[in-house]
Design an enzyme around this catalytic site. Structure first.
Site, PDB file in Angstrom:
ATOM      1  NE  ARG A   1      -3.564  -2.139  -0.266  1.00  0.00           N
ATOM      2  CZ  ARG A   1      -3.515  -3.287  -0.678  1.00  0.00           C
ATOM      3  NH1 ARG A   1      -2.085  -3.718  -1.823  1.00  0.00           N
ATOM      4  NH2 ARG A   1      -4.426  -4.398  -0.325  1.00  0.00           N
TER       5      ARG A   1
ATOM      6  CB  SER B   1      -9.145  -2.622   3.522  1.00  0.00           C
ATOM      7  OG  SER B   1     -10.194  -4.115   3.615  1.00  0.00           O
TER       8      SER B   1
ATOM      9  CD  GLU C   1      -5.862   0.128   2.510  1.00  0.00           C
ATOM     10  OE1 GLU C   1      -5.521  -0.749   2.946  1.00  0.00           O
ATOM     11  OE2 GLU C   1      -6.912  -0.197   1.459  1.00  0.00           O
TER      12      GLU C   1
HETATM   13  C1  LIG Z   1     -15.753  -1.249  -1.822  1.00  0.00           C
HETATM   14  C2  LIG Z   1     -14.025  -1.051  -2.235  1.00  0.00           C
HETATM   15  C3  LIG Z   1     -13.199  -2.006  -2.236  1.00  0.00           C
HETATM   16  C4  LIG Z   1     -11.957  -1.882  -2.041  1.00  0.00           C
HETATM   17  N1  LIG Z   1     -11.579  -3.290  -2.464  1.00  0.00           N
HETATM   18  C5  LIG Z   1     -10.022  -3.027  -2.236  1.00  0.00           C
HETATM   19  C6  LIG Z   1      -8.586  -3.435  -2.634  1.00  0.00           C
HETATM   20  O1  LIG Z   1      -9.104  -4.895  -3.106  1.00  0.00           O
HETATM   21  N2  LIG Z   1      -7.628  -3.214  -3.042  1.00  0.00           N
HETATM   22  C7  LIG Z   1      -7.243  -2.124  -2.765  1.00  0.00           C
HETATM   23  O2  LIG Z   1      -5.822  -2.405  -3.034  1.00  0.00           O
HETATM   24  N3  LIG Z   1      -7.895  -1.209  -2.853  1.00  0.00           N
HETATM   25  C8  LIG Z   1      -8.964  -1.398  -2.244  1.00  0.00           C
HETATM   26  N4  LIG Z   1     -10.738  -0.541  -2.212  1.00  0.00           N
HETATM   27  C9  LIG Z   1      -9.716   1.027  -1.863  1.00  0.00           C
HETATM   28  C10 LIG Z   1     -10.140   2.008  -2.601  1.00  0.00           C
HETATM   29  O3  LIG Z   1     -10.643   1.730  -3.769  1.00  0.00           O
HETATM   30  C11 LIG Z   1      -7.704   2.255  -3.419  1.00  0.00           C
HETATM   31  O4  LIG Z   1      -7.090   2.479  -2.598  1.00  0.00           O
HETATM   32  C12 LIG Z   1      -7.887   2.523  -4.411  1.00  0.00           C
HETATM   33  O5  LIG Z   1      -6.999   3.227  -5.769  1.00  0.00           O
HETATM   34  C13 LIG Z   1      -8.158   4.328  -4.280  1.00  0.00           C
HETATM   35  O6  LIG Z   1      -8.503   4.959  -5.470  1.00  0.00           O
HETATM   36  P1  LIG Z   1      -8.647   6.547  -5.928  1.00  0.00           P
HETATM   37  O7  LIG Z   1      -8.512   6.999  -7.346  1.00  0.00           O
HETATM   38  O8  LIG Z   1     -10.467   6.417  -5.221  1.00  0.00           O
HETATM   39  O9  LIG Z   1      -8.223   7.260  -5.123  1.00  0.00           O
HETATM   40  P2  LIG Z   1      -8.678   8.272  -3.730  1.00  0.00           P
HETATM   41  O10 LIG Z   1      -9.110   8.062  -3.119  1.00  0.00           O
HETATM   42  O11 LIG Z   1      -9.190   9.825  -5.147  1.00  0.00           O
HETATM   43  O12 LIG Z   1      -7.507   9.107  -3.407  1.00  0.00           O
HETATM   44  C14 LIG Z   1      -6.400   7.854  -2.734  1.00  0.00           C
HETATM   45  C15 LIG Z   1      -4.904   8.998  -3.110  1.00  0.00           C
HETATM   46  O13 LIG Z   1      -4.307   9.231  -3.915  1.00  0.00           O
HETATM   47  C16 LIG Z   1      -4.474  10.297  -4.201  1.00  0.00           C
HETATM   48  N5  LIG Z   1      -4.067  10.382  -5.192  1.00  0.00           N
HETATM   49  C17 LIG Z   1      -5.454  10.041  -6.540  1.00  0.00           C
HETATM   50  N6  LIG Z   1      -4.883  10.172  -8.008  1.00  0.00           N
HETATM   51  C18 LIG Z   1      -3.709  10.278  -7.837  1.00  0.00           C
HETATM   52  C19 LIG Z   1      -3.205  11.760  -9.176  1.00  0.00           C
HETATM   53  N7  LIG Z   1      -3.294  11.127 -10.024  1.00  0.00           N
HETATM   54  N8  LIG Z   1      -2.051  12.007  -8.451  1.00  0.00           N
HETATM   55  C20 LIG Z   1      -0.853  11.485  -7.887  1.00  0.00           C
HETATM   56  N9  LIG Z   1      -2.087  11.502  -6.273  1.00  0.00           N
HETATM   57  C21 LIG Z   1      -3.290  10.780  -6.501  1.00  0.00           C
HETATM   58  C22 LIG Z   1      -4.978  11.189  -3.866  1.00  0.00           C
HETATM   59  O14 LIG Z   1      -4.352  12.248  -3.507  1.00  0.00           O
HETATM   60  C23 LIG Z   1      -4.841  10.602  -2.095  1.00  0.00           C
HETATM   61  O15 LIG Z   1      -3.489  10.719  -1.634  1.00  0.00           O
HETATM   62  C24 LIG Z   1     -11.146  -0.384  -1.865  1.00  0.00           C
HETATM   63  C25 LIG Z   1     -12.799   1.228  -1.674  1.00  0.00           C
HETATM   64  C26 LIG Z   1     -14.209   0.212  -1.357  1.00  0.00           C
HETATM   65  C27 LIG Z   1     -14.485   0.984  -1.090  1.00  0.00           C
END
Ligand SMILES: Cc1cc2nc3c(=O)[nH]c(=O)nc-3n(C[C@H](O)[C@H](O)[C@H](O)COP(=O)(O)OP(=O)(O)OC[C@H]3O[C@@H](n4cnc5c(N)ncnc54)[C@H](O)[C@@H]3O)c2cc1C
Length: 303
Positions: free
Chosen positions: A176, A226, A296
């Site tokens: 992560r 999570s 996380e």
């Molecule tokens: C139902 C559910 C299931 C999930 N299952 C998993 C799983 O199986 N495995 C897992 O790893 N995660 C899981 N997650 C968590 C989440 O989906 C991941 O961590 C995902 O990678 C976050 O991506 P996001 O685009 O939504 O980022 P955001 O939540 O919008 O941002 C997260 C972080 O990334 C930064 N960020 C986003 N985009 C950029 C960019 N282009 N450049 C620089 N910084 C950026 C943001 O500033 C922030 O700090 C789950 C979440 C949910 C709701």
């Protein structure tokens, strides 16, 4: 926000993509969070680069948003500019086995594109409800797969305004985490390196993983997945269950009955309630097992 800043941003990003006091509950999967003073959606790399140069020059606070699926934003909101990359979502093939994706492309869309082009190894990410940019920050992973295993290179914008291409080894992917975290890079696009596969098998894999998620995870409620990192040698969900916290709630924020590792929003939870619940879970798990849980979920704003 200062009119001068808004006007200057609207010289770069079209006015329809510049929103004032935008509720962040519309942009997080927890469905909580107060307003961002300014919410903007650059439509391409050039707009992003230009807008970042302006923000840097003005010294304005900013935050880069993917799909908000790993975020808890305070009820007071964020007094700065939220830069959503949702409009930068191009996906196309590069050569035979590589996929180019802009940072705002959703993992689910990339997985569908890979399947349709008979490319395997990205099935694990189909159910991670975020963007590929967000996935790079966290080295997102599931069911034995992780971004580290499928990433050829990542194009980023540095805080100094330089565009750099980082290859897989320069990304320093860990559990992560990646090199991007903490260095202030913004992911612009990603090149994924996949392998030729059988479309039927890829489809079947994706369906099986989706069924596993539906069975094990409370997908019927808003959450950020999570809530806690996996402590070495333990499972967060099991520690929470053992501390007697299954279903434990603060207001409408609750530990999921279905999967104790998920904090869910049962309806009208506030971010303050989610935060209080997280703190209480950490405290009780520590008292019960001596293990320290670490969120996380990323927090933004005042808590
Ligand atoms: C139902 C559910 C299931 C999930 N299952 C998993 C799983 O199986 N495995 C897992 O790893 N995660 C899981 N997650 C968590 C989440 O989906 C991941 O961590 C995902 O990678 C976050 O991506 P996001 O685009 O939504 O980022 P955001 O939540 O919008 O941002 C997260 C972080 O990334 C930064 N960020 C986003 N985009 C950029 C960019 N282009 N450049 C620089 N910084 C950026 C943001 O500033 C922030 O700090 C789950 C979440 C949910 C709701």
């Amino acid at each position: 926000m200062n009119e001068g800043i808004i006007n200057a941003i609207e010289q770069i990003v079209s006015a329809s993509n510049v929103l004032e006091n935008e509720p962040m509950s519309r942009h997080t999967t927890f469905r909580t969070g107060g307003p961002a003073s300014l919410f903007i959606r650059p439509e391409n790399k050039d707009q992003l680069v230009e807008v970042m140069a302006l923000i840097k020059k003005l010294g304005t606070e900013f935050f880069v948003l993917g799909n908000g699926s790993n975020l808890l934003i305070s009820d007071e909101g964020f007094d700065g500019v939220v830069i959503s990359l949702s409009k930068m979502n191009d996906i196309h093939l590069e050569g035979d086995n590589d996929i180019y994706a802009e940072a705002g492309a959703m993992n689910s869309q990339i997985a569908a594109f890979a399947r349709d082009n008979g490319l395997k190894n990205f099935e694990f990410a189909a159910g991670i409800p975020g963007t590929i940019g967000g996935a790079m920050i966290m080295n997102a992973g599931a069911y034995g797969g992780e971004m580290k295993l499928v990433t050829r290179s990542v194009t980023v914008l540095s805080p100094e305004g330089e565009i750099m291409v980082l290859d897989n080894s320069s990304m320093e992917f860990g559990y992560r985490s990646s090199a991007i975290k903490g260095r202030g890079y913004i992911v612009i696009s990603v090149l994924l390196s996949l392998e030729k596969g059988d479309k039927e098998t890829i489809t079947q894999n994706m369906q099986e993983l989706a069924a596993k998620r539906r069975e094990k995870q409370p997908l019927e409620f808003p959450s950020a997945g999570s809530t806690f990192k996996r402590p070495e040698g333990y499972f967060a969900g099991k520690l929470i269950e053992d501390a007697g916290l299954r279903g434990f709630s603060v207001g409408d924020a609750a530990v999921s009955e279905k999967h104790c590792g998920f904090v869910i929003n049962k309806g009208n939870a506030t971010s303050a309630e989610v935060y209080e619940l997280i703190c209480e879970v950490e405290k009780r798990v520590y008292e019960n097992s001596g293990v320290t849980l670490e969120p996380e979920v990323i927090m933004l704003g005042k808590f």
